[in-house]
Write a protein that holds these residues in place. Structure first.
Motif, PDB file in Angstrom:
ATOM      1  N   LYS A 129     -40.990  40.084  19.988  1.00 48.89           N
ATOM      2  CA  LYS A 129     -41.272  38.744  20.267  1.00 48.89           C
ATOM      3  C   LYS A 129     -41.187  37.867  19.347  1.00 48.89           C
ATOM      4  CE  LYS A 129     -44.255  35.908  23.200  1.00 48.89           C
ATOM      5  NZ  LYS A 129     -45.133  35.619  24.181  1.00 48.89           N
ATOM      6  N   ASP A 130     -41.844  38.337  18.071  1.00 52.50           N
ATOM      7  CA  ASP A 130     -41.665  37.305  16.813  1.00 52.50           C
ATOM      8  C   ASP A 130     -40.300  37.319  16.474  1.00 52.50           C
ATOM      9  OD1 ASP A 130     -44.255  36.995  16.444  1.00 52.50           O
ATOM     10  OD2 ASP A 130     -44.564  38.505  15.045  1.00 52.50           O
ATOM     11  N   GLU A 131     -39.363  38.561  16.523  1.00 56.60           N
ATOM     12  CA  GLU A 131     -38.150  38.300  16.151  1.00 56.60           C
ATOM     13  C   GLU A 131     -37.299  37.268  17.157  1.00 56.60           C
ATOM     14  OE1 GLU A 131     -33.930  41.151  15.710  1.00 56.60           O
ATOM     15  OE2 GLU A 131     -36.006  42.035  15.902  1.00 56.60           O
ATOM     16  N   PHE A 132     -37.662  37.368  18.575  1.00 56.09           N
ATOM     17  CA  PHE A 132     -36.837  36.428  19.226  1.00 56.09           C
ATOM     18  C   PHE A 132     -37.329  34.808  19.086  1.00 56.09           C
ATOM     19  CE2 PHE A 132     -37.334  33.780  23.226  1.00 56.09           C
ATOM     20  CZ  PHE A 132     -36.295  33.970  23.922  1.00 56.09           C
ATOM     21  N   PHE A 133     -38.659  34.768  18.711  1.00 58.53           N
ATOM     22  CA  PHE A 133     -39.093  33.248  18.437  1.00 58.53           C
ATOM     23  C   PHE A 133     -38.362  32.663  17.113  1.00 58.53           C
ATOM     24  CE2 PHE A 133     -43.078  31.784  20.860  1.00 58.53           C
ATOM     25  CZ  PHE A 133     -42.803  32.587  21.925  1.00 58.53           C
ATOM     26  N   THR A 134     -38.037  33.704  16.298  1.00 61.85           N
ATOM     27  CA  THR A 134     -37.555  33.329  14.905  1.00 61.85           C
ATOM     28  C   THR A 134     -35.872  33.139  14.808  1.00 61.85           C
ATOM     29  OG1 THR A 134     -39.101  34.864  13.958  1.00 61.85           O
ATOM     30  CG2 THR A 134     -37.160  34.214  12.438  1.00 61.85           C
ATOM     31  N   GLU A 135     -35.352  33.827  15.776  1.00 57.84           N
ATOM     32  CA  GLU A 135     -33.771  33.925  15.881  1.00 57.84           C
ATOM     33  C   GLU A 135     -33.035  33.615  17.058  1.00 57.84           C
ATOM     34  OE1 GLU A 135     -32.729  37.801  14.252  1.00 57.84           O
ATOM     35  OE2 GLU A 135     -34.032  37.696  12.728  1.00 57.84           O
ATOM     36  N   SER A 176     -31.460  31.704  20.447  1.00 57.33           N
ATOM     37  CA  SER A 176     -31.226  30.251  20.379  1.00 57.33           C
ATOM     38  C   SER A 176     -32.343  29.766  21.558  1.00 57.33           C
ATOM     39  CB  SER A 176     -29.839  30.220  21.054  1.00 57.33           C
ATOM     40  OG  SER A 176     -29.572  30.947  22.241  1.00 57.33           O
ATOM     41  N   GLN A 177     -32.841  30.541  22.608  1.00 53.56           N
ATOM     42  CA  GLN A 177     -33.613  29.995  23.464  1.00 53.56           C
ATOM     43  C   GLN A 177     -35.323  30.261  23.077  1.00 53.56           C
ATOM     44  OE1 GLN A 177     -32.626  32.742  26.712  1.00 53.56           O
ATOM     45  NE2 GLN A 177     -30.883  30.996  27.509  1.00 53.56           N
ATOM     46  N   SER A 178     -35.210  30.252  21.615  1.00 53.36           N
ATOM     47  CA  SER A 178     -36.801  30.384  21.452  1.00 53.36           C
ATOM     48  C   SER A 178     -37.445  28.837  21.680  1.00 53.36           C
ATOM     49  CB  SER A 178     -36.841  30.454  19.900  1.00 53.36           C
ATOM     50  OG  SER A 178     -38.076  30.200  19.255  1.00 53.36           O
ATOM     51  N   PRO A 179     -38.753  29.038  22.102  1.00 56.54           N
ATOM     52  CA  PRO A 179     -39.292  27.584  22.291  1.00 56.54           C
ATOM     53  C   PRO A 179     -39.453  27.031  20.996  1.00 56.54           C
ATOM     54  CG  PRO A 179     -40.970  29.539  22.566  1.00 56.54           C
ATOM     55  CD  PRO A 179     -39.495  30.094  22.132  1.00 56.54           C
ATOM     56  N   ILE A 180     -39.423  27.889  19.724  1.00 55.80           N
ATOM     57  CA  ILE A 180     -40.030  27.051  18.516  1.00 55.80           C
ATOM     58  C   ILE A 180     -38.720  26.115  18.056  1.00 55.80           C
ATOM     59  CG2 ILE A 180     -40.727  27.276  16.346  1.00 55.80           C
ATOM     60  CD1 ILE A 180     -41.750  29.953  17.094  1.00 55.80           C
ATOM     61  N   TYR A 213     -49.814  36.562  27.641  1.00 50.38           N
ATOM     62  CA  TYR A 213     -49.123  35.933  26.892  1.00 50.38           C
ATOM     63  C   TYR A 213     -49.100  34.414  26.891  1.00 50.38           C
ATOM     64  CZ  TYR A 213     -45.719  35.689  30.232  1.00 50.38           C
ATOM     65  OH  TYR A 213     -45.113  35.692  31.699  1.00 50.38           O
ATOM     66  N   ASN A 214     -49.002  33.634  25.893  1.00 45.39           N
ATOM     67  CA  ASN A 214     -48.899  32.073  26.242  1.00 45.39           C
ATOM     68  C   ASN A 214     -47.508  31.781  26.874  1.00 45.39           C
ATOM     69  OD1 ASN A 214     -51.181  31.766  24.849  1.00 45.39           O
ATOM     70  ND2 ASN A 214     -50.164  31.367  22.851  1.00 45.39           N
ATOM     71  N   PRO A 215     -47.622  30.556  27.647  1.00 44.14           N
ATOM     72  CA  PRO A 215     -46.314  30.142  28.554  1.00 44.14           C
ATOM     73  C   PRO A 215     -45.654  29.162  27.104  1.00 44.14           C
ATOM     74  CG  PRO A 215     -48.359  28.821  29.146  1.00 44.14           C
ATOM     75  CD  PRO A 215     -48.801  30.255  28.414  1.00 44.14           C
ATOM     76  N   PHE A 216     -44.347  28.936  27.335  1.00 43.89           N
ATOM     77  CA  PHE A 216     -43.629  28.482  26.387  1.00 43.89           C
ATOM     78  C   PHE A 216     -43.832  27.038  26.043  1.00 43.89           C
ATOM     79  CE2 PHE A 216     -39.188  30.711  26.284  1.00 43.89           C
ATOM     80  CZ  PHE A 216     -39.787  31.791  25.807  1.00 43.89           C
ATOM     81  N   PHE A 241     -41.071  22.351  27.950  1.00 45.58           N
ATOM     82  CA  PHE A 241     -41.001  23.059  29.168  1.00 45.58           C
ATOM     83  C   PHE A 241     -42.011  22.607  30.180  1.00 45.58           C
ATOM     84  CE2 PHE A 241     -39.553  25.432  25.465  1.00 45.58           C
ATOM     85  CZ  PHE A 241     -38.493  26.187  26.030  1.00 45.58           C
ATOM     86  N   ALA A 242     -41.852  23.045  31.459  1.00 43.87           N
ATOM     87  CA  ALA A 242     -42.825  22.914  32.426  1.00 43.87           C
ATOM     88  C   ALA A 242     -43.252  24.055  32.906  1.00 43.87           C
ATOM     89  CB  ALA A 242     -42.100  22.151  33.583  1.00 43.87           C
ATOM     90  N   CYS A 243     -44.516  24.437  32.548  1.00 44.33           N
ATOM     91  CA  CYS A 243     -45.282  25.555  32.950  1.00 44.33           C
ATOM     92  C   CYS A 243     -46.235  25.592  34.115  1.00 44.33           C
ATOM     93  CB  CYS A 243     -45.799  26.261  31.669  1.00 44.33           C
ATOM     94  SG  CYS A 243     -44.774  26.406  30.431  1.00 44.33           S
ATOM     95  N   PRO A 244     -46.378  26.547  35.124  1.00 48.84           N
ATOM     96  CA  PRO A 244     -47.557  26.671  36.031  1.00 48.84           C
ATOM     97  C   PRO A 244     -48.817  27.000  35.386  1.00 48.84           C
ATOM     98  CG  PRO A 244     -45.651  27.974  36.861  1.00 48.84           C
ATOM     99  CD  PRO A 244     -45.412  27.690  35.210  1.00 48.84           C
TER     100      PRO A 244
END
Length: 196
Positions: free
Chosen positions: A27-33, A35-39, A158-161, A168-171
């Protein structure tokens, strides 16, 4: 318990912890690299990984399932925009910290998936964890029936985006899924330097 049983239990525990740590690294790798990362790209250089509680087996709990044959629709408020309709399809009953608890499990209306969505709040919400609540999901191997046992692992919460970006719109977890106990497991509050 024999020495062999103890060794097997220890090996199973180590395997479980290793799997959780690998999921967190992915997940850290996804958030870092990705294109759809919420960061936002401009703050990714400051991202050192998400913050988690240490994995604890006590927050991996067996639950007894109640299934609704004709689940009623419920509208979940979201952080922005119109509510989203879900079906309240399941109730998971369990003990946590010596107290009886239950959480509703939802499936999005019209969504053809077996994934059960479990948004929740607990006594860490707004303090150690994201102030709008966290999510869990489970995807049983086969169709659930009344009385089945399903393990919910709060270590995977886990936290929502929307915890990272207001785009982002999260329930939001409905009041029926507000637990009156402390659940120090899973993802903590997002680091301030990466929140938009």
């Amino acid at each position: 318990m024999t020495d062999s049983d103890a060794t097997d239990a220890e090996a199973e525990y180590e395997r479980w912890v290793s799997e959780i740590k690998q999921m967190r690294a992915d997940k850290d790798e996804f958030f870092t690299e990705h294109s759809q990362s919420p960061i936002q790209p401009e703050v990714r250089d400051d991202f050192d990984g998400l913050s988690y509680f240490e994995p604890k087996p006590e927050f991996r709990v067996p639950t007894r399932v109640r299934v609704y044959g004709n689940p009623e629709p419920i509208e979940l408020d979201v952080t922005a925009g119109q509510p989203i309709r879900y079906l309240r399809a399941y109730i998971f009953e369990f003990e946590l910290r010596d107290e009886r608890q239950q959480l509703a499990g939802y499936q999005q209306e019209g969504d053809d998936t077996d994934t059960i969505f479990i948004p929740f709040r607990d006594k860490t919400t707004g303090q150690q964890t994201y102030h709008r609540g966290r999510y869990m999901e489970t995807e049983p191997d086969e169709e659930l029936t009344n009385g089945d046992t399903v393990t919910l692992d709060f270590n995977l919460a886990y936290n929502p985006f929307c915890a990272y970006s207001e785009t982002f719109a999260c329930p939001l977890p409905p009041e029926e899924n507000w637990l009156d106990v402390v659940v120090p497991a899973g993802e903590r509050k997002p680091p301030e330097e990466i929140v938009e």
